[in-house]
Scaffold this motif. Structure first.
Motif, mmCIF file in Angstrom:
data_model
loop_
_atom_site.group_PDB
_atom_site.id
_atom_site.type_symbol
_atom_site.label_atom_id
_atom_site.label_comp_id
_atom_site.label_asym_id
_atom_site.label_seq_id
_atom_site.Cartn_x
_atom_site.Cartn_y
_atom_site.Cartn_z
ATOM 1 N N ARG A 2 7.561 20.752 40.007
ATOM 2 C CA ARG A 2 6.729 19.792 40.074
ATOM 3 C C ARG A 2 5.240 20.097 38.428
ATOM 4 O O ARG A 2 4.832 19.005 38.235
ATOM 5 C CB ARG A 2 5.283 21.021 40.683
ATOM 6 C CG ARG A 2 5.814 21.584 42.726
ATOM 7 C CD ARG A 2 5.129 21.875 42.960
ATOM 8 N NE ARG A 2 4.814 23.552 42.444
ATOM 9 C CZ ARG A 2 5.573 24.355 43.337
ATOM 10 N NH1 ARG A 2 6.297 23.909 44.373
ATOM 11 N NH2 ARG A 2 6.142 25.991 42.767
ATOM 12 N N LYS A 3 6.182 21.016 37.838
ATOM 13 C CA LYS A 3 5.793 20.880 36.250
ATOM 14 C C LYS A 3 6.099 19.171 35.970
ATOM 15 O O LYS A 3 5.523 18.628 35.498
ATOM 16 C CB LYS A 3 6.239 22.379 35.701
ATOM 17 C CG LYS A 3 5.501 21.769 34.119
ATOM 18 C CD LYS A 3 6.775 23.148 32.977
ATOM 19 C CE LYS A 3 6.628 22.585 31.855
ATOM 20 N NZ LYS A 3 7.043 23.388 30.833
ATOM 21 N N VAL A 4 7.033 18.970 36.933
ATOM 22 C CA VAL A 4 7.657 17.379 35.414
ATOM 23 C C VAL A 4 7.030 16.306 36.324
ATOM 24 O O VAL A 4 6.859 15.156 35.717
ATOM 25 C CB VAL A 4 9.292 17.367 36.058
ATOM 26 C CG1 VAL A 4 9.762 16.097 35.992
ATOM 27 C CG2 VAL A 4 10.187 18.331 34.749
ATOM 28 N N VAL A 5 6.585 16.476 37.651
ATOM 29 C CA VAL A 5 6.085 15.275 37.689
ATOM 30 C C VAL A 5 4.374 15.443 37.981
ATOM 31 O O VAL A 5 3.776 14.512 37.272
ATOM 32 C CB VAL A 5 6.226 16.229 39.975
ATOM 33 C CG1 VAL A 5 5.475 14.488 40.366
ATOM 34 C CG2 VAL A 5 7.424 15.682 40.325
ATOM 35 N N LEU A 6 3.848 16.691 37.609
ATOM 36 C CA LEU A 6 2.621 16.797 36.883
ATOM 37 C C LEU A 6 2.317 15.792 35.602
ATOM 38 O O LEU A 6 1.802 14.840 35.316
ATOM 39 C CB LEU A 6 2.157 18.012 37.141
ATOM 40 C CG LEU A 6 0.906 18.354 36.877
ATOM 41 C CD1 LEU A 6 -0.742 18.035 37.628
ATOM 42 C CD2 LEU A 6 0.087 19.413 36.716
ATOM 43 N N ALA A 7 3.217 16.686 34.570
ATOM 44 C CA ALA A 7 3.114 16.272 33.348
ATOM 45 C C ALA A 7 3.599 15.011 32.973
ATOM 46 O O ALA A 7 2.683 14.069 32.118
ATOM 47 C CB ALA A 7 3.981 16.928 32.883
ATOM 48 N N THR A 8 4.544 14.092 34.134
ATOM 49 C CA THR A 8 5.283 12.499 33.690
ATOM 50 C C THR A 8 4.046 11.729 34.741
ATOM 51 O O THR A 8 3.806 11.056 33.782
ATOM 52 C CB THR A 8 6.283 12.854 34.432
ATOM 53 O OG1 THR A 8 6.919 13.875 33.588
ATOM 54 C CG2 THR A 8 6.670 10.955 34.007
ATOM 55 N N TYR A 194 -0.536 15.868 25.206
ATOM 56 C CA TYR A 194 -0.283 16.611 25.143
ATOM 57 C C TYR A 194 0.376 17.598 25.862
ATOM 58 O O TYR A 194 1.430 18.167 26.442
ATOM 59 C CB TYR A 194 -1.278 17.965 25.857
ATOM 60 C CG TYR A 194 -1.560 19.673 25.225
ATOM 61 C CD1 TYR A 194 -1.356 19.928 24.131
ATOM 62 C CD2 TYR A 194 -1.496 20.183 26.688
ATOM 63 C CE1 TYR A 194 -1.153 21.740 24.416
ATOM 64 C CE2 TYR A 194 -1.245 20.970 26.561
ATOM 65 C CZ TYR A 194 -0.977 22.278 25.953
ATOM 66 O OH TYR A 194 -1.265 24.119 26.089
ATOM 67 N N LEU A 195 0.375 17.480 27.412
ATOM 68 C CA LEU A 195 1.139 16.907 28.407
ATOM 69 C C LEU A 195 2.873 16.984 28.466
ATOM 70 O O LEU A 195 3.425 17.558 28.661
ATOM 71 C CB LEU A 195 1.007 16.544 30.095
ATOM 72 C CG LEU A 195 -0.560 17.356 30.446
ATOM 73 C CD1 LEU A 195 -0.706 16.888 31.543
ATOM 74 C CD2 LEU A 195 -0.206 18.615 30.843
#
Length: 418
Positions: A2-8, A194-195
């Motif tokens: 989820r973190k990868v999807v959100l940041a990308t 930043y992300l």
């Protein structure tokens, strides 16, 4: 994940919000930066500069694709968001033709070229990043979020222009309000930067480097040893390029210049249509994990071939309902293609040349087919006198991709090539 999807995804949102604004505001930009006798000529000139940004995409793909396979996917994604947001912010500060003459036009072209160069590294880099993190059986779903965020960026751009036009009025929007969306690129770019800076590079890439398998010249290796994969990738992208930029750039201007719709209605129609596409794409991505990439892509191509002409005729009826329905018909087609094609492209190339191979194939195709689509469609109408002639462009592109997909092998559920 989820973190990868959100940041990308948020970074991708910022990238395409910046890049797509020009297309959404093409008619206004044409009147501000070109000394033209008519709105039609100004629009053609503006579309020509829009296409100029795509000329730089293969060069950006060559540079960032090679860099992504040599030094990392993360570094490429950080660099491209800096370049695009900076160029877009500057575009909002440019003097107009009435203030600086032809020098203003030259400055506009330069900023657009910088945007295009940076965009050359975005789609391949972001798709590769998600594909290499995603589990094999859900790769279609997770990579489809790239297009979800991309379309949401177009929705945000179109919706913002709609709200500004409704709030300020067309006269104020034409005079100075068009600058506001471009100036927002500055703070949005900082958020995306930043992300992305706080992400770790993909396990696939790190393992390749650790094992000493990284290529010194990944793009060259792809062109010598993976020609078949490159050709399939090109074929997959043809309808993506033409379909995306027809819906996002050509249609909003087409609705006002050729169809009986006001500027405000055109932005509302486009915003609704693009929002529905954004929602549907992940559903199609998940479906491609279940039934395969090929059935979804073939269905999307057939839909474009059968329904593009009728959809444009619906737009000509002049009412909002018919125009929105037409956008939804075309949106379902592009969502089916997009939901499956990102994973399908990533699955063509081994890890050591994945970004470079995708970047070259993707960006050359988008430069040739996508960037010229709005200009060529407008030119085709002026030459034929037929307001529905742009449908031929979309149908031809869909046929090319249809034949390519027929010849491709199914890759859903398989491990990525090493």
């Amino acid at each position: 994940m989820r973190k990868v999807v959100l940041a990308t995804g948020i970074g991708h949102f910022v990238e395409w919000f910046d890049f797509g604004l020009y297309g959404t505001l093409a008619a206004m930009i044409g009147m501000q930066f070109f000394h033209a006798e008519s709105q039609a000529v100004a629009l053609l000139s503006s579309f020509a500069v829009f296409g100029a940004g795509f000329i730089m995409r293969p060069l950006g793909g060559l540079c960032f694709g090679s860099r992504g396979d040599r030094v990392g996917r993360k570094k490429v994604l950080v660099t491209v968001i800096l370049l695009t947001s900076g160029a877009t912010f500057v575009m909002g500060l440019l003097p107009t033709y009435s203030q600086l003459g032809v020098s203003a036009t030259v400055l506009l072209v330069i900023t657009r070229l910088v945007q295009g160069f940076a965009a050359g590294g975005e789609s391949a880099g972001a798709t590769t990043f998600l594909a290499e993190y995603a589990p094999s059986r859900r790769r279609g779903y997770f990579t489809s979020w790239i297009d979800n965020f991309g379309f949401m960026a177009f929705v945000a751009g179109s919706g913002l222009v709609f709200l500004l036009t409704a709030g300020l009025g067309e006269q104020a929007m034409n005079a100075w309000g068009w600058r506001i969306p471009f100036l927002l690129a500055g703070p949005l770019g900082l958020v995306g930067l930043y992300l992305r800076k706080h992400l770790e590079d993909t396990p696939e890439f790190l393992a390749t480097v650790k094992n000493g398998l990284a290529e010194a010249s990944p793009v060259r290796t792809a062109m010598v040893h993976s020609r078949g994969a490159l050709l399939f990738c090109v074929g997959f992208v043809v309808i993506k390029a033409v379909g995306h930029w027809t819906l996002q750039t050509f249609i909003p201007n087409y609705l006002t210049s050729e169809m009986p719709h006001s500027t405000l209605d055109a932005y509302a129609i486009t915003t609704i249509g693009l929002f529905v596409i954004a929602v549907i794409v992940p559903v199609m991505g998940a479906l491609s994990d279940r039934v395969g990439r090929k059935p979804l892509m073939l269905a999307g191509c057939v839909g474009f071939i059968l329904f593009t002409g009728p959809a444009m005729m619906l737009m000509a009826r002049g009412d909002m309902f018919s125009a929105v329905l037409a956008m939804l018909i075309l949106g379902l087609c592009i969502a089916a293609v997009d939901g499956a094609s990102n994973a399908a492209m990533a699955e063509l190339f081994p890890t050591r040349i994945r970004v470079g191979g995708m970047a070259i194939a993707y960006n050359v195709t988008v430069a040739v087919c996508g960037g010229i689509t709005p200009w060529f469609s407008a030119w085709l109408m002026s030459m034929t006198g037929n307001p529905f002639s742009p449908a031929w462009v979309v149908m031809g592109a869909a046929f090319v991709t249809f034949l390519t997909v027929l010849c491709a092998r199914e890759t859903a559920g398989q491990r990525l090539p090493r």
